[in-house]
Design a protein around this motif. Structure first.
Motif, PDB file in Angstrom:
ATOM      1  N   ALA A  62     -19.089 -65.318  28.041  1.00 10.39           N
ATOM      2  CA  ALA A  62     -18.779 -64.945  29.419  1.00 10.39           C
ATOM      3  C   ALA A  62     -19.428 -63.622  29.833  1.00 10.39           C
ATOM      4  N   VAL A  63     -19.780 -62.767  28.856  1.00 12.37           N
ATOM      5  CA  VAL A  63     -20.325 -61.446  29.204  1.00 12.37           C
ATOM      6  C   VAL A  63     -21.799 -61.285  28.830  1.00 12.37           C
ATOM      7  N   THR A  64     -22.420 -62.371  28.354  1.00  9.04           N
ATOM      8  CA  THR A  64     -23.850 -62.346  28.032  1.00  9.04           C
ATOM      9  C   THR A  64     -24.542 -63.496  28.747  1.00  9.04           C
ATOM     10  N   ASP A  65     -25.871 -63.401  28.853  1.00  7.63           N
ATOM     11  CA  ASP A  65     -26.632 -64.442  29.551  1.00  7.63           C
ATOM     12  C   ASP A  65     -27.681 -65.122  28.680  1.00  7.63           C
ATOM     13  N   ARG A  66     -28.318 -64.355  27.791  1.00  9.99           N
ATOM     14  CA  ARG A  66     -29.430 -64.882  27.004  1.00  9.99           C
ATOM     15  C   ARG A  66     -29.121 -64.995  25.517  1.00  9.99           C
ATOM     16  N   LEU A  67     -28.245 -64.167  25.033  1.00 14.38           N
ATOM     17  CA  LEU A  67     -27.942 -64.077  23.615  1.00 14.38           C
ATOM     18  C   LEU A  67     -27.387 -65.389  23.083  1.00 14.38           C
ATOM     19  N   ARG A  68     -28.037 -65.932  22.040  1.00 16.97           N
ATOM     20  CA  ARG A  68     -27.465 -67.101  21.366  1.00 16.97           C
ATOM     21  C   ARG A  68     -26.268 -66.630  20.566  1.00 16.97           C
ATOM     22  N   LEU A  69     -25.293 -67.497  20.386  1.00 15.78           N
ATOM     23  CA  LEU A  69     -24.030 -67.150  19.732  1.00 15.78           C
ATOM     24  C   LEU A  69     -23.783 -68.122  18.590  1.00 15.78           C
ATOM     25  N   GLY A  70     -23.303 -67.603  17.456  1.00 13.32           N
ATOM     26  CA  GLY A  70     -23.111 -68.515  16.332  1.00 13.32           C
ATOM     27  C   GLY A  70     -22.029 -68.089  15.367  1.00 13.32           C
ATOM     28  N   THR A  71     -21.699 -69.035  14.489  1.00  9.91           N
ATOM     29  CA  THR A  71     -20.690 -68.816  13.451  1.00  9.91           C
ATOM     30  C   THR A  71     -21.344 -68.741  12.081  1.00  9.91           C
ATOM     31  N   LEU A  72     -20.795 -67.879  11.249  1.00  4.57           N
ATOM     32  CA  LEU A  72     -21.196 -67.738   9.842  1.00  4.57           C
ATOM     33  C   LEU A  72     -19.921 -67.731   8.997  1.00  4.57           C
ATOM     34  N   VAL A  73     -19.530 -68.721   8.418  1.00  2.00           N
ATOM     35  CA  VAL A  73     -19.737 -70.116   8.751  1.00  2.00           C
ATOM     36  C   VAL A  73     -18.388 -70.700   9.089  1.00  2.00           C
ATOM     37  N   THR A  74     -18.401 -71.790   9.845  1.00  2.00           N
ATOM     38  CA  THR A  74     -17.174 -72.494  10.186  1.00  2.00           C
ATOM     39  C   THR A  74     -16.838 -73.474   9.077  1.00  2.00           C
ATOM     40  N   SER A  75     -15.576 -73.493   8.702  1.00  2.00           N
ATOM     41  CA  SER A  75     -15.118 -74.421   7.672  1.00  2.00           C
ATOM     42  C   SER A  75     -14.260 -75.512   8.297  1.00  2.00           C
ATOM     43  N   SER A  95     -21.186 -71.502  27.316  1.00  5.37           N
ATOM     44  CA  SER A  95     -22.350 -70.670  26.999  1.00  5.37           C
ATOM     45  C   SER A  95     -23.652 -71.261  27.536  1.00  5.37           C
ATOM     46  N   ARG A  96     -23.573 -72.422  28.181  1.00  9.49           N
ATOM     47  CA  ARG A  96     -24.754 -73.124  28.683  1.00  9.49           C
ATOM     48  C   ARG A  96     -25.724 -73.442  27.550  1.00  9.49           C
TER      49      ARG A  96
END
Length: 110
Positions: A62-75, A95-96
């Motif tokens: 919601a507060v970023t526009d270009r930054l990719r977002l990810g998990t390290l790691v989802t179980s 996140s579009r």
């Protein structure tokens, strides 16, 4: 070929006490992706706050526009797969399409 740099932001800071600023700063600094751990706790942080990854990434979206977002790691061992899929579908929408899911076996903590 271009170099893409990523960073890890630990989910230990309250959103309104610096957590939000870390995500905004990562985008401002030009990082390609910012990841957060999706663990129950981590090492020396086990006695302090450890915020959930999906809500943290949703707020970051919601507060970023270009930054990719990810998990390290989802179980998938800690969540029902249908609920996890719905959470990730919502996050992907909000996140579009900027989500990168790291998925692994998980563990019991430190």
């Amino acid at each position: 070929m271009s170099l893409r740099l990523s960073t890890v932001i630990l989910p230990v800071r309250p959103w309104h006490e610096g957590g939000r600023a870390q995500w905004e700063r990562a985008e401002r600094l030009g990082f390609h992706t910012a990841y957060t751990y999706d663990h129950l706790t981590w090492r020396t942080f086990r006695d302090g706050p450890w915020y959930a990854a999906v809500p943290t990434l949703t707020a970051a979206a919601a507060v970023t526009d270009r930054l990719r977002l990810g998990t390290l790691v989802t179980s998938p061992n800690f969540r029902h797969p249908v609920t996890l899929a719905k959470d990730l579908m919502t996050l992907d929408d909000m996140s579009r399409g900027r989500i990168t899911l790291g998925i692994g076996a998980g563990g019991n903590g430190f």
